[in-house]
Scaffold this motif. Sequence first.
Motif, mmCIF file in Angstrom:
data_model
loop_
_atom_site.group_PDB
_atom_site.id
_atom_site.type_symbol
_atom_site.label_atom_id
_atom_site.label_comp_id
_atom_site.label_asym_id
_atom_site.label_seq_id
_atom_site.Cartn_x
_atom_site.Cartn_y
_atom_site.Cartn_z
ATOM 1 N N GLN A 1 1.024 -1.105 0.533
ATOM 2 C CA GLN A 1 -0.193 0.130 0.319
ATOM 3 C C GLN A 1 0.950 1.380 0.010
ATOM 4 O OE1 GLN A 1 -2.755 0.131 -0.029
ATOM 5 N NE2 GLN A 1 -4.006 1.583 -0.380
ATOM 6 N N VAL A 2 0.693 2.147 -1.000
ATOM 7 C CA VAL A 2 1.635 3.339 -1.059
ATOM 8 C C VAL A 2 0.934 4.040 -0.434
ATOM 9 C CG1 VAL A 2 2.250 4.902 -2.610
ATOM 10 C CG2 VAL A 2 2.985 2.435 -3.273
ATOM 11 N N HIS A 3 1.038 5.283 0.906
ATOM 12 C CA HIS A 3 0.390 6.997 0.681
ATOM 13 C C HIS A 3 0.961 7.588 0.530
ATOM 14 C CE1 HIS A 3 -1.876 9.032 3.562
ATOM 15 N NE2 HIS A 3 -1.381 10.144 4.154
ATOM 16 N N LEU A 4 -0.123 8.593 -0.230
ATOM 17 C CA LEU A 4 0.409 9.689 -1.255
ATOM 18 C C LEU A 4 0.100 11.430 -0.517
ATOM 19 C CD1 LEU A 4 0.440 9.006 -4.814
ATOM 20 C CD2 LEU A 4 2.591 8.265 -3.266
ATOM 21 N N GLU A 5 0.482 11.947 -0.019
ATOM 22 C CA GLU A 5 0.128 13.507 0.553
ATOM 23 C C GLU A 5 0.776 14.423 -0.137
ATOM 24 O OE1 GLU A 5 -0.312 12.947 5.069
ATOM 25 O OE2 GLU A 5 -1.383 15.001 4.792
ATOM 26 N N GLU A 6 -0.316 15.949 -0.113
ATOM 27 C CA GLU A 6 0.205 16.575 -1.438
ATOM 28 C C GLU A 6 -0.072 17.837 -0.274
ATOM 29 O OE1 GLU A 6 -2.360 13.902 -3.826
ATOM 30 O OE2 GLU A 6 -2.695 14.887 -2.120
ATOM 31 N N SER A 7 1.134 18.184 -0.052
ATOM 32 C CA SER A 7 0.882 19.533 -0.158
ATOM 33 C C SER A 7 1.333 21.160 -1.143
ATOM 34 C CB SER A 7 1.191 19.744 1.537
ATOM 35 O OG SER A 7 3.305 19.551 1.242
ATOM 36 N N GLY A 8 0.933 22.245 -0.390
ATOM 37 C CA GLY A 8 1.014 23.959 -0.875
ATOM 38 C C GLY A 8 0.357 23.854 -2.188
ATOM 39 N N PRO B 1 5.569 8.217 2.051
ATOM 40 C CA PRO B 1 6.598 7.551 3.237
ATOM 41 C C PRO B 1 6.475 6.004 3.221
ATOM 42 C CG PRO B 1 4.471 8.201 3.797
ATOM 43 C CD PRO B 1 4.577 8.712 2.981
ATOM 44 N N GLY B 2 8.052 5.620 3.414
ATOM 45 C CA GLY B 2 7.707 4.425 2.993
ATOM 46 C C GLY B 2 7.907 3.728 1.500
ATOM 47 N N ALA C 1 1.109 7.810 -8.479
ATOM 48 C CA ALA C 1 2.782 6.615 -8.194
ATOM 49 C C ALA C 1 1.189 5.334 -9.399
ATOM 50 C CB ALA C 1 2.974 6.394 -7.232
ATOM 51 N N GLY C 2 2.997 5.365 -9.649
ATOM 52 C CA GLY C 2 2.520 3.608 -10.263
ATOM 53 C C GLY C 2 3.962 3.054 -10.964
ATOM 54 N N SER C 3 3.835 1.605 -11.693
ATOM 55 C CA SER C 3 4.657 1.156 -12.017
ATOM 56 C C SER C 3 5.278 1.814 -12.642
ATOM 57 C CB SER C 3 4.492 -0.262 -12.803
ATOM 58 O OG SER C 3 3.602 -0.792 -11.732
ATOM 59 N N LEU C 4 6.724 1.206 -13.305
ATOM 60 C CA LEU C 4 7.520 2.311 -14.112
ATOM 61 C C LEU C 4 7.202 1.931 -15.849
ATOM 62 C CD1 LEU C 4 10.171 3.422 -14.453
ATOM 63 C CD2 LEU C 4 11.287 1.051 -15.069
#
Length: 126
Positions: free
Chosen positions: A1-8, A25-26, A99-102
Amino acid sequence: QVHLEESGGGSVQAGGSLKLSCTAPGFTYSNYSMGWVRQVPGKEREVVAAIDSDGATSYADSVKGRFTISKDNAKNTLYLYLQMNSLKPEDSAMYYCAAGSLVVVTAITVADFGWWGHGTQVTVSS
């Protein structure tokens, strides 16, 4: 599991600048694609900029020369950035970190991203 958090995100006048950040993270994948995708209500999501694990980048024609995507790794966390200069009212949108696979970064599409942040709003006033 990928956690993505935006800001700005935020509000800015036309011609101004904003820098978006995304933390993952991670994130331990060695081969990946990451990008910034924006969406205006009633329209389809658009890949604004993308970068792969080797550092290759691509940009939508509408933002070339104005936006710069970059990434960094530190302490098992992947950071993704989008520096946005010379902003225009048409840049107003919800911006998502993804995000994803290459894949070949110059041919990347929205469908290539499997993980998404919740988004950060960018509003550019004229």
